[in-house]
Design an enzyme around this catalytic site. Sequence first.
Site, PDB file in Angstrom:
ATOM      1  N   LYS A  86      -2.111 -11.157   5.661  1.00  0.00           N
ATOM      2  CA  LYS A  86      -2.617 -10.195   6.646  1.00  0.00           C
ATOM      3  C   LYS A  86      -2.366 -10.699   8.068  1.00  0.00           C
ATOM      4  O   LYS A  86      -2.622 -11.856   8.386  1.00  0.00           O
ATOM      5  CB  LYS A  86      -4.108  -9.934   6.430  1.00  0.00           C
ATOM      6  CG  LYS A  86      -4.634  -8.809   7.318  1.00  0.00           C
ATOM      7  CD  LYS A  86      -5.995  -8.334   6.868  1.00  0.00           C
ATOM      8  CE  LYS A  86      -6.525  -7.231   7.764  1.00  0.00           C
ATOM      9  NZ  LYS A  86      -5.651  -6.033   7.750  1.00  0.00           N
ATOM     10  N   LEU A 107       0.824  -1.203   0.000  1.00  0.00           N
ATOM     11  CA  LEU A 107       0.000   0.000   0.000  1.00  0.00           C
ATOM     12  C   LEU A 107       0.859   1.256   0.000  1.00  0.00           C
ATOM     13  O   LEU A 107       0.531   2.242  -0.669  1.00  0.00           O
ATOM     14  CB  LEU A 107      -0.933   0.000   1.219  1.00  0.00           C
ATOM     15  CG  LEU A 107      -1.881   1.188   1.334  1.00  0.00           C
ATOM     16  CD1 LEU A 107      -2.679   1.403   0.052  1.00  0.00           C
ATOM     17  CD2 LEU A 107      -2.816   1.015   2.528  1.00  0.00           C
ATOM     18  N   HIS A 138      -9.520 -11.721   3.730  1.00  0.00           N
ATOM     19  CA  HIS A 138      -8.331 -10.991   3.269  1.00  0.00           C
ATOM     20  C   HIS A 138      -7.269 -11.966   2.756  1.00  0.00           C
ATOM     21  O   HIS A 138      -7.346 -13.175   2.979  1.00  0.00           O
ATOM     22  CB  HIS A 138      -7.728 -10.153   4.399  1.00  0.00           C
ATOM     23  CG  HIS A 138      -8.487  -8.891   4.677  1.00  0.00           C
ATOM     24  ND1 HIS A 138      -9.557  -8.844   5.533  1.00  0.00           N
ATOM     25  CD2 HIS A 138      -8.329  -7.627   4.202  1.00  0.00           C
ATOM     26  CE1 HIS A 138     -10.036  -7.614   5.588  1.00  0.00           C
ATOM     27  NE2 HIS A 138      -9.306  -6.853   4.795  1.00  0.00           N
ATOM     28  N   THR A 145      -2.682   2.456   9.969  1.00  0.00           N
ATOM     29  CA  THR A 145      -2.199   1.206  10.547  1.00  0.00           C
ATOM     30  C   THR A 145      -3.213   0.673  11.545  1.00  0.00           C
ATOM     31  O   THR A 145      -3.733   1.424  12.375  1.00  0.00           O
ATOM     32  CB  THR A 145      -0.853   1.440  11.257  1.00  0.00           C
ATOM     33  OG1 THR A 145       0.084   1.956  10.309  1.00  0.00           O
ATOM     34  CG2 THR A 145      -0.310   0.147  11.837  1.00  0.00           C
ATOM     35  N   THR A 146      -3.507  -0.616  11.475  1.00  0.00           N
ATOM     36  CA  THR A 146      -4.467  -1.237  12.391  1.00  0.00           C
ATOM     37  C   THR A 146      -3.766  -2.239  13.296  1.00  0.00           C
ATOM     38  O   THR A 146      -2.562  -2.447  13.195  1.00  0.00           O
ATOM     39  CB  THR A 146      -5.592  -1.925  11.601  1.00  0.00           C
ATOM     40  OG1 THR A 146      -5.030  -2.936  10.733  1.00  0.00           O
ATOM     41  CG2 THR A 146      -6.352  -0.918  10.760  1.00  0.00           C
TER      42      THR A 146
END
Length: 248
Positions: free
Chosen positions: A144, A18, A140, A85-86
């Site tokens: 991930k 990304l 996903h 950001t998670t």
Amino acid sequence: MTLISAPRIGIAGITGRLGTLCAEEAGSALAGGLSRTADAQRNITTDPATLAKNCDVVIDVSHATTVPAHAAAFAQAGCAWALGTTGLDRGAQDAVNAAAQHIPVLQAANFSPALTLFLELARQLGAGLPDYDAEILEVHHRQKLDTPSGTALAIGKAVAEGRGVAFEDVARTDQNGLRPDGAIGFASLRGGQIVGEHDLVLMAADEQITLSHRALDRRVFARGALLAAKWLAGRPAGLYTMADALKP
């Protein structure tokens, strides 16, 4: 408030999938990047303070473990921070909240404009159908790291907000055993190279409604991140959301 019409944009996590797309979308506005390996020819550094001093806003799509250091460096430099950001733990979230007292911070589980509107619909469905069983399915790519996804959690929080209940009291990420009344359940699938799929399903004995979002190209997140960054630069200190950036 003095908005910046052409902000200098930095990318934290610039060598990731990304981050690379964000850099392409930024074009001539790109001031540099942050990565684990420096590259002077591309203005990529390993030091967040060095990046921040050359930028008006940083898009952060790096890793949850880097968030506290980024929060301190960006706040010290007075650099706006668009954080995508998670998977943040309590300490990292506290660092984000502290930074927002000094700089503008836009925190988004997902930079997609459509997904941002999805969250508002989830909130409305939660409020309008408080007794329906709520389940969230997310799918996903196999690389991930966090489960459930940050976006799935954001959907669950929107439903809980609509219902006027504490998310922590009703979230159910372990689906073993009998389903409790009022629970918001989560299911996650990982495989292949799926960009991201999210379904919110609300079910009663005699009907169900499903709200779905499919990301077909990761570039949608990069374009949303650039929209957020350009909107954020020059704003007063505070904690903002993607919904704020989409308001007319």
